[in-house]
Scaffold this motif. Structure first.
Motif, PDB file in Angstrom:
ATOM      1  N   ARG A   1      -3.378  22.636  -4.281  1.00 34.36           N
ATOM      2  CA  ARG A   1      -4.703  22.657  -3.647  1.00 34.36           C
ATOM      3  C   ARG A   1      -5.443  23.980  -3.800  1.00 34.36           C
ATOM      4  NH1 ARG A   1      -4.585  19.364   0.873  1.00 34.36           N
ATOM      5  NH2 ARG A   1      -6.722  19.990   1.272  1.00 34.36           N
TER       6      ARG A   1
ATOM      7  N   ALA B   1       6.536  21.976   1.622  1.00 32.54           N
ATOM      8  CA  ALA B   1       5.165  21.499   1.849  1.00 32.54           C
ATOM      9  C   ALA B   1       4.161  22.600   1.537  1.00 32.54           C
ATOM     10  CB  ALA B   1       5.015  21.028   3.299  1.00 32.54           C
ATOM     11  N   LEU B   2       4.515  23.819   1.931  1.00 35.21           N
ATOM     12  CA  LEU B   2       3.632  24.957   1.667  1.00 35.21           C
ATOM     13  C   LEU B   2       3.504  25.193   0.159  1.00 35.21           C
ATOM     14  CD1 LEU B   2       2.050  27.428   2.890  1.00 35.21           C
ATOM     15  CD2 LEU B   2       4.150  28.729   2.495  1.00 35.21           C
ATOM     16  N   GLN B   3       4.629  25.133  -0.530  1.00 35.83           N
ATOM     17  CA  GLN B   3       4.593  25.345  -1.984  1.00 35.83           C
ATOM     18  C   GLN B   3       3.709  24.316  -2.670  1.00 35.83           C
ATOM     19  OE1 GLN B   3       9.039  25.828  -2.387  1.00 35.83           O
ATOM     20  NE2 GLN B   3       8.372  26.988  -4.158  1.00 35.83           N
ATOM     21  N   ARG B   4       3.873  23.060  -2.221  1.00 34.34           N
ATOM     22  CA  ARG B   4       3.044  22.003  -2.806  1.00 34.34           C
ATOM     23  C   ARG B   4       1.570  22.271  -2.543  1.00 34.34           C
ATOM     24  NH1 ARG B   4       6.915  18.422  -1.315  1.00 34.34           N
ATOM     25  NH2 ARG B   4       5.893  17.996   0.667  1.00 34.34           N
ATOM     26  N   LEU B   5       1.299  22.683  -1.315  1.00 29.47           N
ATOM     27  CA  LEU B   5      -0.083  22.954  -0.919  1.00 29.47           C
ATOM     28  C   LEU B   5      -0.690  24.048  -1.814  1.00 29.47           C
ATOM     29  CD1 LEU B   5      -2.247  22.445   1.371  1.00 29.47           C
ATOM     30  CD2 LEU B   5      -1.246  24.417   2.528  1.00 29.47           C
ATOM     31  N   VAL B   6       0.067  25.130  -1.977  1.00 26.67           N
ATOM     32  CA  VAL B   6      -0.429  26.252  -2.778  1.00 26.67           C
ATOM     33  C   VAL B   6      -0.594  25.835  -4.242  1.00 26.67           C
ATOM     34  CG1 VAL B   6       0.155  28.532  -3.692  1.00 26.67           C
ATOM     35  CG2 VAL B   6       0.508  28.037  -1.267  1.00 26.67           C
TER      36      VAL B   6
ATOM     37  N   GLU C   1      11.818  21.951   4.526  1.00 26.91           N
ATOM     38  CA  GLU C   1      10.761  20.974   4.330  1.00 26.91           C
ATOM     39  C   GLU C   1       9.381  21.629   4.449  1.00 26.91           C
ATOM     40  OE1 GLU C   1      10.226  17.387   6.883  1.00 26.91           O
ATOM     41  OE2 GLU C   1      12.108  16.832   5.896  1.00 26.91           O
ATOM     42  N   ARG C   2       9.262  22.513   5.449  1.00 24.94           N
ATOM     43  CA  ARG C   2       7.979  23.207   5.647  1.00 24.94           C
ATOM     44  C   ARG C   2       7.654  24.101   4.452  1.00 24.94           C
ATOM     45  NH1 ARG C   2       9.499  23.146  11.183  1.00 24.94           N
ATOM     46  NH2 ARG C   2      10.752  25.025  10.946  1.00 24.94           N
ATOM     47  N   VAL C   3       8.681  24.812   3.958  1.00 23.19           N
ATOM     48  CA  VAL C   3       8.451  25.689   2.807  1.00 23.19           C
ATOM     49  C   VAL C   3       8.030  24.864   1.591  1.00 23.19           C
ATOM     50  CG1 VAL C   3       9.588  27.215   1.124  1.00 23.19           C
ATOM     51  CG2 VAL C   3       9.927  27.579   3.575  1.00 23.19           C
TER      52      VAL C   3
END
Lengths: 179, 220
Positions: free
Chosen positions: B24, B16-21, B12-14
């Protein structure tokens, strides 16, 4: 002259459409805009001279490979310390087989989602170059593992482990309390 | 994976990070001058002592003073290249920029006045929407060191750049076809304006476009 026009046409068709990606990769590898411009310009010159050797396959991967190699040459010449340090970090990490710091707090998903852009950029800039370039090629430029392996000149397994380690380092950095 | 909560949380964290990168992280465009510098640096070996546009502009001035049309003709063979390359460069750059036009409008009464005050002479603007070449807008290009008005038309999914370079001493000439860097170009002179049409559409379509542009009246 006719030959030259052909080269120009090929260059315009093969290289120029990927200028944006080329610049982005160079900027993330070198860490700043002015150096990225020099690298891209130099890389384009190399690509132009080698344009007849480009056969088929992904023009983007071909262009990014040249940009990446040019960037490494540039860093080797201008900031050799960065490369040595990076290789040391990677060697140490491989030897210990520990991705990141196991004792670091793992942040909640929500915290990651709320990270502000400046903090994210700083965290990515702080990654060692091999992790950084792999992450950029995958998550920013959307290359698949095989293409990334081609561009960075390492086996697919290494691409996957660099990506995983790069991401977990990023997550750890983002989760760390701001000082 | 669902059986292992720690692993699921990590995933889930990974994600979220992918989405962020992906969503954003700013995508920074190359600086505006980079493409031009690259094009200049890969130019094939040819005399490059900057005789290009500056000389051309000077020759226009000289020609104007002498009121002699022969100056242009004598110099024309070596001077067409830098202008042509500038036209190609401007077109390619416009395709790479986020917006290929400075003023977006299909209304010629909006596009033409936009050029007033920006260039010496606003170009002739016609609307060819009915003929499947709708006007998309206009922009300013700089060829050599001279600002030039460019009209942008669309044909299906392809854009056509039409540069109108003022050249008061050029005699009228019929369209000449060239292919440069994978693009088709037609250039001709009409009423003191040196026109360059460039696009990746086929030669027949480009030819049709130029014919329509030349025969349509702006006042219809």
């Amino acid at each position: 002259m006719v030959r030259g026009d052909d080269d120009n046409a090929r260059f315009a068709n093969v290289v120029l459409p990927h200028l944006k990606d080329a610049y982005a990769l160079a900027r993330w590898i070198t860490g700043n805009r002015a150096d990225a411009e020099d690298v891209v310009q130099d890389a384009c010159l190399r690509a132009f001279r080698a344009i007849r050797s480009f056969a088929n396959g992904s023009a983007r991967a071909w262009v990014l490979t040249i940009v990446r190699n040019t960037a490494y040459t540039w860093i080797g010449k201008n900031r050799p310390a960065a490369l040595v340090a990076v290789e040391d970090i990677e060697a140490v990490e491989i030897a210990r087989a520990i991705p990141g710091d196991p004792n670091a707090e793992t942040p909640e998903t929500a915290l990651i989602a709320q990270t502000d852009v400046a903090r994210l950029e700083a965290a990515i800039s702080g990654l060692p170059i091999p992790f950084r370039e792999t992450l950029i090629l995958r998550d920013v430029q959307g290359l698949d593992y095989r293409e990334i392996a081609e561009v960075t000149g390492v086996p697919i397994g290494t691409v996957m482990s660099r990506l995983a380690r790069g991401r977990s380092r990023l997550i750890a950095t983002i989760g760390r309390k701001e000082s | 994976m669902a059986a292992d909560p720690a692993l699921a949380a990590e995933c889930e964290r990974v994600e979220a990070l992918q989405r962020l990168v992906r969503e954003r992280l700013p995508r920074e465009a190359p600086p505006p001058g980079l493409l031009a510098r690259i094009e200049a640096s890969v130019e094939l070996p040819r005399p490059r002592a900057q005789p290009s546009w500056r000389a051309l502009a000077a020759s226009i001035a000289v020609t104007a003073v002498l009121a002699s049309g022969s100056t242009w003709l004598a110099l024309a063979p070596e001077m067409t290249d830098p202008v042509r390359d500038g036209v190609v460069a401007a077109h390619i750059r416009s395709l790479m920029a986020p917006h290929p036009i400075d003023v977006a409008s299909s209304d010629r009464h909006t596009v033409k006045p936009w050029f007033n005050g920006r260039v010496a002479e606003a170009p002739r603007v016609v609307d060819l929407a009915k003929e499947e070449f709708p006007l998309v807008g206009g922009r300013l290009d700089v060829i050599g060191q001279t600002p030039v008005p460019t009209l942008v038309y669309r044909h299906r999914q392809h854009l056509i750049s039409l540069m109108a370079v003022p050249a008061s001493d050029r005699a009228n000439s019929a369209p000449v076809l060239r292919m440069v860097g994978g693009y088709n170009m037609l250039r001709w002179t009409e009423d003191g304006v040196f026109y360059w049409a460039i696009s990746d559409i086929g030669t027949a379509d480009l030819d049709k476009f130029v014919q329509l542009f030349r025969t349509s009246s702006p006042d219809q």
